[in-house]
Write a protein that holds these residues in place. Structure first.
Motif, mmCIF file in Angstrom:
data_model
loop_
_atom_site.group_PDB
_atom_site.id
_atom_site.type_symbol
_atom_site.label_atom_id
_atom_site.label_comp_id
_atom_site.label_asym_id
_atom_site.label_seq_id
_atom_site.Cartn_x
_atom_site.Cartn_y
_atom_site.Cartn_z
ATOM 1 N N THR A 191 0.860 -1.174 0.000
ATOM 2 C CA THR A 191 0.000 0.000 0.000
ATOM 3 C C THR A 191 0.899 1.226 0.000
ATOM 4 O O THR A 191 2.070 1.162 0.383
ATOM 5 N N GLU A 192 0.354 2.341 -0.445
ATOM 6 C CA GLU A 192 1.064 3.612 -0.340
ATOM 7 C C GLU A 192 0.290 4.475 0.644
ATOM 8 O O GLU A 192 -0.847 4.861 0.376
ATOM 9 N N ASP A 193 0.903 4.731 1.792
ATOM 10 C CA ASP A 193 0.229 5.438 2.874
ATOM 11 C C ASP A 193 0.865 6.810 3.084
ATOM 12 O O ASP A 193 2.021 7.043 2.721
ATOM 13 N N LEU A 194 0.092 7.694 3.686
ATOM 14 C CA LEU A 194 0.530 9.068 3.894
ATOM 15 C C LEU A 194 0.854 9.309 5.372
ATOM 16 O O LEU A 194 0.109 8.877 6.253
ATOM 17 N N LEU A 195 1.953 9.998 5.621
ATOM 18 C CA LEU A 195 2.374 10.360 6.962
ATOM 19 C C LEU A 195 2.609 11.870 7.010
ATOM 20 O O LEU A 195 2.630 12.538 5.973
ATOM 21 N N ARG A 253 4.966 10.075 1.625
ATOM 22 C CA ARG A 253 4.398 8.839 1.085
ATOM 23 C C ARG A 253 5.277 7.658 1.487
ATOM 24 O O ARG A 253 6.501 7.713 1.344
ATOM 25 N N GLN A 290 4.641 0.372 1.784
ATOM 26 C CA GLN A 290 4.890 -0.651 2.795
ATOM 27 C C GLN A 290 4.013 -1.877 2.538
ATOM 28 O O GLN A 290 3.067 -1.823 1.754
ATOM 29 N N LYS A 309 1.205 -4.660 2.639
ATOM 30 C CA LYS A 309 -0.223 -4.582 2.953
ATOM 31 C C LYS A 309 -0.538 -5.344 4.233
ATOM 32 O O LYS A 309 -1.441 -4.968 4.995
ATOM 33 N N ARG A 322 3.749 -3.159 9.727
ATOM 34 C CA ARG A 322 3.424 -1.866 9.137
ATOM 35 C C ARG A 322 3.792 -0.762 10.129
ATOM 36 O O ARG A 322 3.656 -0.934 11.338
ATOM 37 N N THR A 359 10.109 4.053 -1.631
ATOM 38 C CA THR A 359 9.760 5.189 -0.777
ATOM 39 C C THR A 359 10.670 6.381 -1.059
ATOM 40 O O THR A 359 10.211 7.530 -1.114
#
Length: 241
Positions: free
Chosen positions: A4-8, A14, A17, A19, A23, A82
């Protein structure tokens, strides 16, 4: 590996990491917030995984150069993705930290960040998920090994910053006694009035100041929401250790 591509940091960073399995949670964000890096400096992220620590650091301090070290080739590939997703200057070394030669980046690094596995094998109940087990249980290296690598690659007066379990503080301080000083212990309290479960620890290579116990940070209010101070850090504010 499904990813998945997650936002922080309030959407500024971006992270690519897995799925499922290990995580990133809040620990790497807090660790990155405690690294006192400035633009133009070089930072090593030991055991970088998919890159949450270095991505958050670069999101807060544009212009840093990062070097990630990750022994799992699949996770190292995610860390490179990343890097690319955020346009961060740096590289990823696919290597076990204990296999790095003594000359690797010797004395050339300004800061080291590390989120080592939290428990030695004889105290752990490993997760059946290989990724979670690798992230949480020491295998082939212990805290002293991680800190020894940091000591070799840091310049004089460079810093190492770690996030770890509070009940491993004695092991951390023992390892830092060789070559480090000016130690700051920054407790992370789950709620006001509760014992700290985690600590941030920063030390200076060749530092001479006495150990300092900082006030720390309370993460959650009584209703379970993040405190204002913790929320600010999760959105990109630095931690003043």
């Amino acid at each position: 590996m499904e990813t998945t591509e997650d936002l922080l940091l309030d959407g500024r960073v971006r992270l690519v990491q897995p799925k499922t399995g290990y995580r990133a949670a809040v620990d790497p964000v807090l660790l990155a917030a405690g690294v006192p890096a400035r633009a133009g400096e070089r930072v090593v992220d030991l055991g970088c995984g998919a890159g949450a620590v270095f991505a958050c650091l670069a999101g807060r301090v544009p212009g840093v150069e990062v070097i990630g070290v990750e022994r799992d080739p699949a996770m190292a590939d995610l860390a490179r993705r990343t890097l690319a997703a955020n346009g961060i200057a740096g590289r990823i070394e696919t290597a076990d930290l204990t296999a790095l030669p003594a000359t690797w980046e010797a004395g050339r690094i300004d800061h080291v960040a590390a989120n080592p596995p939290y428990l030695p094998a004889d105290r752990a109940d490993p997760s059946p998920d290989a990724g979670r087990a690798a992230a949480g249980v020491e295998a082939g290296s212990d805290l002293a090994d991680w800190i020894a690598v940091a000591r070799r690659c840091l310049r004089h007066k460079g810093t190492v910053t770690l996030v770890h379990r509070a009940d491993r503080l004695d092991d951390i301080l023992a390892a830092l006694a060789r070559g480090f000083g000016s130690v700051v212990v920054f407790p992370l309290f789950p709620k006001a009035g509760r014992d700290a479960g985690r600590v941030l620890v920063r030390a200076v290579r060749g530092g001479r100041a006495p150990l300092r116990l900082a006030p720390g940070l309370v993460l959650h209010a009584e209703d379970g929401a993040y405190t204002d101070q913790a929320d600010a850090v999760l959105r990109g504010a630095p931690l003043d250790l």
